[in-house]
Design a protein around this motif. Structure first.
Motif: not given
Length: 378
Positions: A79-82, A86-88, A139-144
């Protein structure tokens, strides 16, 4: 662990890793190169530079801080790796606050015209001073299914709307990839590009022309005026101004190329290289050799420019590159594509996007209301 707490803890570890001495030189270089395209105070600007370095910047080795972190921490959970990978996928923009929703805010991005439900690892307190109709630069990154605020926020009142619309338009024009997160925008840009290419070929009879450098502004202006007249006959709007290098007006020749995938490009000294590919023995002259080398090695010159030179006579192209690279059996049909992929890797690693950016009519009206140099300082 709650996903928000997990994200907060993981981001803190990642930033600490990025700020370690192993990356000090490259981080210093990132600060020297960076000039944020946003109306932000120094603290927010610094936060954005660091965040871009941590999540997106290609290091000298070709990978990113996230890639290094993953290799250095093999014990991370799936989950942490995913989450890290995703934060890229970072969303940048100028956001209008549409409403609050529990511990989140609903944001409309003026750059890509998409809506995001954003949360913060600081919880509701991060948005305590945020109200409907206000604007955020962040700036935003994915979170689910949601998005996580990834750097410090700049907050602006609703009264700053016009200024921020112009800022969003300028960001969009400089960074097409931010706009084209929206598939409808990408489709619209490609339709515009196809129409403009038709105009170009109608005017010039080919997808590129070669002219003296001093003629480029007038040729560009005539082309843009023709495009505007086709889109809206009889309009009196000023045509977009051309930003070009200091060397262009003095260049003996410049190719104006309408690439079907990206749009207008300019290639200096193109006529000189046409002479070379017509008479390969000219490669023995320093000026021809150095100009071709600059085309091959120049990161800002598209592979399309070299294809325009080589494709009309592949045999001559093979001789030219064989002599330049000291490879006796070089064949353009056989080796040309791998040569371009070697020297122009960046152009193949990223999608080829239109340079024509569709903006909303509201943005267009505001931009037209200001002189070519943009709005005056408040």
């Amino acid at each position: 662990m709650d996903v928000m707490k997990q994200a907060g803890a993981l981001k803190e570890r990642l930033v600490d890793f990025a700020l370690s001495p192993r990356f000090a030189r490259e981080l210093d270089e990132a600060f020297e190169r960076s000039h944020p395209d946003v109306l932000a105070d120094s603290e927010v600007a610094t936060s954005m530079i660091v965040d871009h370095f941590v999540l997106q910047q290609r290091l000298a080795s070709g990978d990113t801080v996230i890639d290094r972190f993953l290799r250095a921490h093999p014990g991370l959970s799936p989950q942490e790796r995913e989450m890290l990978l995703g934060w890229k996928d970072v969303v940048e923009g100028v956001f209008e606050v549409k409403e609050k929703d529990q511990d989140a805010v609903i944001l409309f991005n003026l750059v890509d015209e998409l809506t995001y439900r954003a949360r913060s690892n600081m919880g509701e307190s991060a948005f305590r001073t945020v109200g409907k109709g206000m604007f955020l630069i962040c700036r935003l990154v994915p979170l689910g299914a949601d998005w996580l605020v990834s750097a410090h926020i700049s907050l602006f009142p609703a009264e700053a709307r016009d200024e921020l619309l112009i800022q969003a338009a300028e960001v969009a024009l400089r960074n097409p990839e931010l706009v084209f997160r929206n598939p409808d925008k990408l489709a619209a840009a490609r339709r515009m590009l196809a129409e403009q290419r038709e105009v170009f070929i109608e005017m010039y009879g080919a997808e590129y022309i070669v002219v003296p450098g001093e003629e480029v502004p007038s040729q560009y202006d005539a082309f843009m005026r023709a495009c505007m007249d086709r889109a809206q006959p009889g309009n009196t709007f000023p045509s977009p101004s051309l930003t070009y290098s200091d060397e262009m007006p003095d260049a003996e020749t410049v190719a104006i190329h309408f690439d079907p995938e990206t749009g207008i490009s300019f290639y200096l000294d193109f006529g000189l290289l046409q002479e070379l590919f017509a008479a390969p023995s000219l490669i023995n002259r320093r000026r021809y050799r150095e100009t071709l080398t600059s085309y091959l090695r120049g990161d800002d010159i598209s592979p399309a420019a070299i294809r325009l030179l080589a494709d009309p006579d592949p045999d001559n192209a093979g001789v030219v590159f064989g002599k330049l690279l000291k490879k006796k059996n070089f064949s353009w049909p056989e080796h040309g594509e791998s040569l371009l992929r070697r020297y122009k890797a960046r152009h193949f690693e990223t999608p080829r996007l239109p340079t024509t950016i569709p903006v909303s009519e509201t943005m267009a009206e505001l931009l037209r209301s200001f002189p070519p140099d943009g709005p005056s300082e408040p």
